[in-house]
Design an enzyme around this catalytic site. Sequence first.
Site, PDB file in Angstrom:
ATOM      1  N   GLY A 296       2.594   8.960  -6.588  1.00  0.00           N
ATOM      2  CA  GLY A 296       1.944   7.770  -7.128  1.00  0.00           C
ATOM      3  C   GLY A 296       2.280   7.584  -8.588  1.00  0.00           C
TER       4      GLY A 296
ATOM      5  CG  ASN B 111      -3.112  11.480  -0.073  1.00  0.00           C
ATOM      6  OD1 ASN B 111      -2.458  12.440   0.314  1.00  0.00           O
ATOM      7  ND2 ASN B 111      -2.665  10.244   0.050  1.00  0.00           N
ATOM      8  N   GLY B 112      -5.104   8.952   1.258  1.00  0.00           N
ATOM      9  CA  GLY B 112      -5.210   8.503   2.652  1.00  0.00           C
ATOM     10  C   GLY B 112      -5.832   7.126   2.713  1.00  0.00           C
TER      11      GLY B 112
ATOM     12  CB  CYS C 132      -2.967   8.939  -3.536  1.00  0.00           C
ATOM     13  SG  CYS C 132      -3.228   7.183  -3.544  1.00  0.00           S
TER      14      CYS C 132
ATOM     15  CE1 TYR D 150      11.020   7.560  -0.441  1.00  0.00           C
ATOM     16  CE2 TYR D 150       8.628   7.465  -0.301  1.00  0.00           C
ATOM     17  CZ  TYR D 150       9.802   7.199  -0.973  1.00  0.00           C
ATOM     18  OH  TYR D 150       9.763   6.586  -2.198  1.00  0.00           O
TER      19      TYR D 150
HETATM   20  P1  AMP Z   1      13.649  -0.950   1.983  1.00  0.00           P
HETATM   21  O1  AMP Z   1      14.511  -1.451   0.892  1.00  0.00           O
HETATM   22  O2  AMP Z   1      12.342  -1.727   2.036  1.00  0.00           O
HETATM   23  O3  AMP Z   1      14.316  -0.872   3.314  1.00  0.00           O
HETATM   24  O4  AMP Z   1      13.202   0.532   1.597  1.00  0.00           O
HETATM   25  C1  AMP Z   1      13.944   1.648   2.047  1.00  0.00           C
HETATM   26  C2  AMP Z   1      14.113   2.637   0.930  1.00  0.00           C
HETATM   27  O5  AMP Z   1      12.850   2.933   0.354  1.00  0.00           O
HETATM   28  C3  AMP Z   1      14.714   3.956   1.409  1.00  0.00           C
HETATM   29  O6  AMP Z   1      15.758   4.297   0.517  1.00  0.00           O
HETATM   30  C4  AMP Z   1      13.583   4.970   1.355  1.00  0.00           C
HETATM   31  O7  AMP Z   1      13.980   6.203   0.779  1.00  0.00           O
HETATM   32  C5  AMP Z   1      12.550   4.326   0.477  1.00  0.00           C
HETATM   33  N1  AMP Z   1      11.215   4.395   1.070  1.00  0.00           N
HETATM   34  C6  AMP Z   1      10.856   4.621   2.338  1.00  0.00           C
HETATM   35  N2  AMP Z   1       9.515   4.607   2.473  1.00  0.00           N
HETATM   36  C7  AMP Z   1       9.003   4.361   1.270  1.00  0.00           C
HETATM   37  C8  AMP Z   1       7.677   4.244   0.759  1.00  0.00           C
HETATM   38  N3  AMP Z   1       6.601   4.363   1.518  1.00  0.00           N
HETATM   39  N4  AMP Z   1       7.549   3.979  -0.563  1.00  0.00           N
HETATM   40  C9  AMP Z   1       8.617   3.837  -1.365  1.00  0.00           C
HETATM   41  N5  AMP Z   1       9.898   3.943  -0.939  1.00  0.00           N
HETATM   42  C10 AMP Z   1      10.098   4.203   0.356  1.00  0.00           C
END
Ligand code: AMP
Length: 500
Positions: free
Chosen positions: A60, A134-135, A34, A274
Site C-alpha cells: 500500500g 487488511n482485507g 494493505c 502478485y
Molecule cells: P493491467 O495494465 O490493468 O493489465 O495491469 C496488469 C499489470 O499490473 C501487471 O503487470 C501486474 O503485475 C500488475 N498488477 C496485477 N494485479 C495488480 C494489483 N492488484 N495492483 C496493482 N498492479 C497489479
Amino acid sequence: MDAAQLDALIDNPPPQYFPRPQGWDDDDQVRDECGVFGVYGHPEAARLIYLGLYSLQHRGQEGAGIVCADEGALSAHRGVGLVSDVFKPHKLARVKGAQGIGHVRYSTFGNNNLKNVQPLVVDYRSGSMAVAHNGNLVNAGVLRDELEDKGAIFQSTTDSEVILHRISRSDGSTFTECVIEALRDVMGAYSVVIMDGDEIVAARDPYGFRPLWLGKLDDSYIIASETCALDIIDAERVREIAPGEVVTINRNGVHTQRPFDPVVPKQCIFEYIYVSRPDSDIFGASVDEVRKNMGRELARHAPVEADVVMAVPDSSNPAALGYAHESGIPFDMGIIRNHYVGRTFIEPEQGIRDFGVKIKLNPSRSAIAGKRIVLVDDSIVRGTTARKIIKILRSHGAKEIHFRISSPQIVNSCHYGIDTPNPSRLIAHNMTVDEIRDYLGVETLSYLPIDALVAATGGAREHFCLGCFNNDYPTQVPGDFQFRAPHNRHVDHSTELLGQ
Ligand code: AMP
C-alpha cells in the site's frame, strides 16, 4: 469486442457491475493491498513499526499510520503518502509507548483523504482503541446500515470502521471477548490488529484469505502481514496465525483461541501471484519458490522457440526465471524498472504518448533488437500495461513476442481485498485468449491453467480462493446484500493538507 471498443471502454468506464455503493472505495484503478504490523512490549515500538511498514510498503502506497499506547494513553500519527514521507523523525518521536500497531493503505476514496488512513483510532466508553485491517468485509454495507439506523456516526468510508463500532457496542467482559463478538457476524476477509491501552488482539478470518504472522523479538511480540517485515527487525518467525485464530498479547503473555465455526480455508492465491514480496513466506511456502514454480509450469504448458526470456519487472522476475530454467532459454533483463517513481511527478501536458508506463519501465535496446522474446508477466488485468510494453518492445526492434502469463485469465472481481476493477473492465471478461493476443499484438499468448497454478503452490486446490479466475467465491459477495447507497458523503479537503 474489438480493440477500438475496448480502448473506448477503458476511457469511458460503464457504471459499476457490482452495486458497490457510491462513496465506498470503488474507484476503477488497480491498486495494491494493505499491510498491518504490531509490536507488544518494546521500548522502541514506534520505530520498529516504522521499519515493519517500510518492508510492507509494496502492500500500500497511499497512506500510512502508527498508533502507540503509553500507560494506557493512545497517540497516533497518520498521513497520506509513502511511509518515508509520512514519518519524519520528529513526527515518529511523538508516538510514544511500548505497544502499537501500524498500517499501510492502498486505497483512498476520491482524493487522498486522511480520514480513511489507518489505523483508525477512537475514544469510547472503555477508553481508546485502534484498528489496522487488511482485507475486505463483504457485508460491511449491511452492518453499517444497521449501525447508522441506531444513530451511529461514521468518520470514514472504510469498511474497517464497522469493526470499531461493533466492539464499542459489545458487552463482552474483556477486550478480546468484545473483539470476538464484534467479528462474529462480520463476513469476508480480515487480517486485523486491534489494540486498546493495554493489549493487542490479532485475528485472521476463518477462511484465512490474507496472511498474518506472529513473531518474537527478545521479550516482545510482533504481528506482521508478511515475514519480510519480521526479517527487517531481526524478529524470530514464531508461526503463521491460523485461519480463524484470535491471538491476545498482554502483560500475561500470548493467549490464543479459535472461537469461530471452522471452515475449509480459502487463502488468496493472488498473494502468491502478485501481492506478497518474493522474500516472504506465506501460507506455508516461499513466495519466490512458488513464483519460480509457476514459471516452470508455464514453460511446460506453453513452450516456444525463442532467443531470450524477459520479465515485466519486478513482480514477474521469479516466474520469468522459472520459465528460463525449465525451457533452457537464457533470461535477460530486457526491461528496466525505475524504482524511484514517487507519488507526484510532472507529466508533460501533451505530445508524449505512453508516458505513464515509460516513467516506470524502459527497455534496454541491445537486449531486444532482432530477438525472439518470451515476455513473462504475472497477470493481465485490463491489458493496458501489456499493450504499452509490447508497443515499446516492437518499436525497439523485437522480432517476435511470445507473451506468457503466470496466472489464469482474471474473469471476475475480487471481493476480499485485491482491488481489481469491475468485470466489464477486465480484458479476459470481455475477450477470448485469441482476441486478447490480437489486441495486444503478440505472436502467441498463453496463460497458466488453474491446475498448474495450484500445483506450483504445493498446496491443495480446495484451500485456495480462486474466485477471480473461476467465479467460485467462498462467501456471499457485496452484490448479494441489500444495503443503502450512502448519500452525499462529505469530503474534507482540510484533512488532505494535514497529510502533507
Ligand atoms: P493491467 O495494465 O490493468 O493489465 O495491469 C496488469 C499489470 O499490473 C501487471 O503487470 C501486474 O503485475 C500488475 N498488477 C496485477 N494485479 C495488480 C494489483 N492488484 N495492483 C496493482 N498492479 C497489479
